[in-house]
Design a protein around this motif. Structure first.
Motif, PDB file in Angstrom:
ATOM      1  N   PRO A  62      47.785  31.469  52.504  1.00  0.00           N
ATOM      2  CA  PRO A  62      47.905  30.354  51.551  1.00  0.00           C
ATOM      3  C   PRO A  62      49.298  30.184  50.959  1.00  0.00           C
ATOM      4  O   PRO A  62      49.670  29.067  50.568  1.00  0.00           O
ATOM      5  N   LEU A  93      42.870  31.362  49.619  1.00  0.00           N
ATOM      6  CA  LEU A  93      43.418  30.739  48.418  1.00  0.00           C
ATOM      7  C   LEU A  93      44.132  31.796  47.589  1.00  0.00           C
ATOM      8  O   LEU A  93      43.625  32.907  47.425  1.00  0.00           O
ATOM      9  N   ASP A  94      45.298  31.445  47.065  1.00  0.00           N
ATOM     10  CA  ASP A  94      46.016  32.326  46.146  1.00  0.00           C
ATOM     11  C   ASP A  94      46.474  31.498  44.958  1.00  0.00           C
ATOM     12  O   ASP A  94      47.475  30.796  45.023  1.00  0.00           O
ATOM     13  N   PHE A  95      45.689  31.595  43.872  1.00  0.00           N
ATOM     14  CA  PHE A  95      46.004  30.851  42.660  1.00  0.00           C
ATOM     15  C   PHE A  95      46.751  31.725  41.655  1.00  0.00           C
ATOM     16  O   PHE A  95      46.870  31.378  40.485  1.00  0.00           O
ATOM     17  N   ASN A  98      50.756  30.820  43.458  1.00  0.00           N
ATOM     18  CA  ASN A  98      50.844  29.374  43.633  1.00  0.00           C
ATOM     19  C   ASN A  98      52.111  28.938  44.376  1.00  0.00           C
ATOM     20  O   ASN A  98      52.772  27.988  43.996  1.00  0.00           O
ATOM     21  N   HIS A 102      47.524  23.798  45.248  1.00  0.00           N
ATOM     22  CA  HIS A 102      46.116  24.077  45.504  1.00  0.00           C
ATOM     23  C   HIS A 102      45.502  23.150  46.554  1.00  0.00           C
ATOM     24  O   HIS A 102      44.761  23.622  47.421  1.00  0.00           O
ATOM     25  N   GLN A 105      46.476  24.443  49.935  1.00  0.00           N
ATOM     26  CA  GLN A 105      45.784  25.689  50.255  1.00  0.00           C
ATOM     27  C   GLN A 105      44.348  25.417  50.716  1.00  0.00           C
ATOM     28  O   GLN A 105      43.873  25.989  51.703  1.00  0.00           O
ATOM     29  N   GLU A 106      43.661  24.549  49.988  1.00  0.00           N
ATOM     30  CA  GLU A 106      42.263  24.261  50.337  1.00  0.00           C
ATOM     31  C   GLU A 106      42.168  23.542  51.675  1.00  0.00           C
ATOM     32  O   GLU A 106      41.298  23.855  52.504  1.00  0.00           O
ATOM     33  N   SER A 127      41.712  35.978  48.936  1.00  0.00           N
ATOM     34  CA  SER A 127      41.407  35.278  47.688  1.00  0.00           C
ATOM     35  C   SER A 127      41.999  36.067  46.535  1.00  0.00           C
ATOM     36  O   SER A 127      41.655  37.242  46.342  1.00  0.00           O
ATOM     37  N   ALA A 130      41.278  33.163  42.591  1.00  0.00           N
ATOM     38  CA  ALA A 130      40.780  31.876  43.068  1.00  0.00           C
ATOM     39  C   ALA A 130      39.266  31.770  42.999  1.00  0.00           C
ATOM     40  O   ALA A 130      38.677  30.859  43.568  1.00  0.00           O
ATOM     41  N   ARG A 133      36.386  28.991  43.100  1.00  0.00           N
ATOM     42  CA  ARG A 133      36.658  27.937  44.086  1.00  0.00           C
ATOM     43  C   ARG A 133      36.587  28.479  45.509  1.00  0.00           C
ATOM     44  O   ARG A 133      36.046  27.814  46.407  1.00  0.00           O
TER      45      ARG A 133
END
Length: 259
Positions: A62, A93-95, A98, A102, A105-106, A127, A130, A133
């Motif tokens: 991501p 996903l890596d929130f 960032n 986002h 990433q999705e 993940s 994240a 989500r």
């Protein structure tokens, strides 16, 4: 044992890769999966796998989702069809950091989920910060076989991953008394047939290793140290943990020739 996640394409391994692989085998790490994180790194992962009789993944992390374009999936598809590629990923996903927006990433997580389904290979998932989500997307796309690589989350996230049928990858994070203490309890909730071990080398060097390796570089030879930490947490012999996680890796990735 099998190290299901080692970043051997990393520059820190460039000078002594053969020695790193030899040390792993001397430490009874029979094989390992070299992680692909971009198209180019996935190609390099396959080259390493071919050269040393290992396995690889093919995917886009991501962090690099913003770099993807129309040719990304066709290129990954070509790489992923190589017989030594056992999974699509690392994707997810890596929130936390960032590095990519986002929505990007999705979008590219979903694209790689669809690729894995098309070519009938499992997913190597990432993940970080994240949840929920990540779980929502995985549930929506009904993933059949996948591992939540380098799991570091809390109980709610673990339960969500298990409910989705994911395998759980445990790293040296469990050896970190500052950040990973909660994993000592959580690892007890992972079913025996869903637990996997990995180093994520050169990252996540176990903090309780003494002395620490040069430049704090983690490597696959340290997987037994992680196995011992997991065994202590579970109150079971390390030999059982090694045997079970090896069987689980074979089941998930379809690895041949390992006992």
């Amino acid at each position: 044992m099998i190290d299901i996640g080692a970043n051997l394409t990393h520059a820190s391994f460039r000078a002594d890769l053969a020695e790193v692989v030899a040390r792993a085998r001397s430490a009874h790490v029979e094989s390992l999966v070299v992680t692909g994180t971009t198209v180019e790194e996935s190609r390099r992962a396959v080259e390493i796998a071919e050269a040393f009789g290992l396995f690889a993944t093919a995917g886009v992390h991501p962090h690099h989702a913003r770099e993807c374009g129309p040719q990304t999936i066709p290129q990954l598809k070509e790489i992923a069809r190589h017989p030594r590629v056992v999974a699509v990923g690392e994707c997810g996903l890596d929130f936390n950091r960032n590095y990519s927006p986002h929505p990007d990433q999705e979008k590219w997580l979903v694209a790689q989920i669809e690729l894995a389904r098309e070519i009938s290979k499992p997913l190597f998932l990432h993940s970080r910060d994240a949840h929920p989500r990540f779980a929502q997307i995985v549930k929506q796309h009904r993933i059949e076989k996948a591992v939540a690589h380098c799991f570091t989350g809390e109980r709610e996230e673990l339960r969500a991953c298990l409910d989705l049928g994911l395998y759980i990858g445990i790293t040296g994070w469990i050896c970190d008394e500052r950040r990973g203490k909660h994993l000592i309890e959580l690892v007890r909730d992972i079913p025996r047939d869903r637990l996997l071990l990995e180093t994520d080398s050169p990252y996540l060097t176990p903090r309780d290793m003494h002395p620490q390796p040069k430049a704090r570089r983690n490597e696959p030879a340290f997987l037994p140290h992680i196995a011992r930490a997991v065994a202590r947490a579970l109150g079971r012999p390390v030999e059982e943990i090694a045997a079970e996680t090896t069987r689980n890796a074979r089941a998930l990735f379809g690895l041949p020739g390992l006992q």
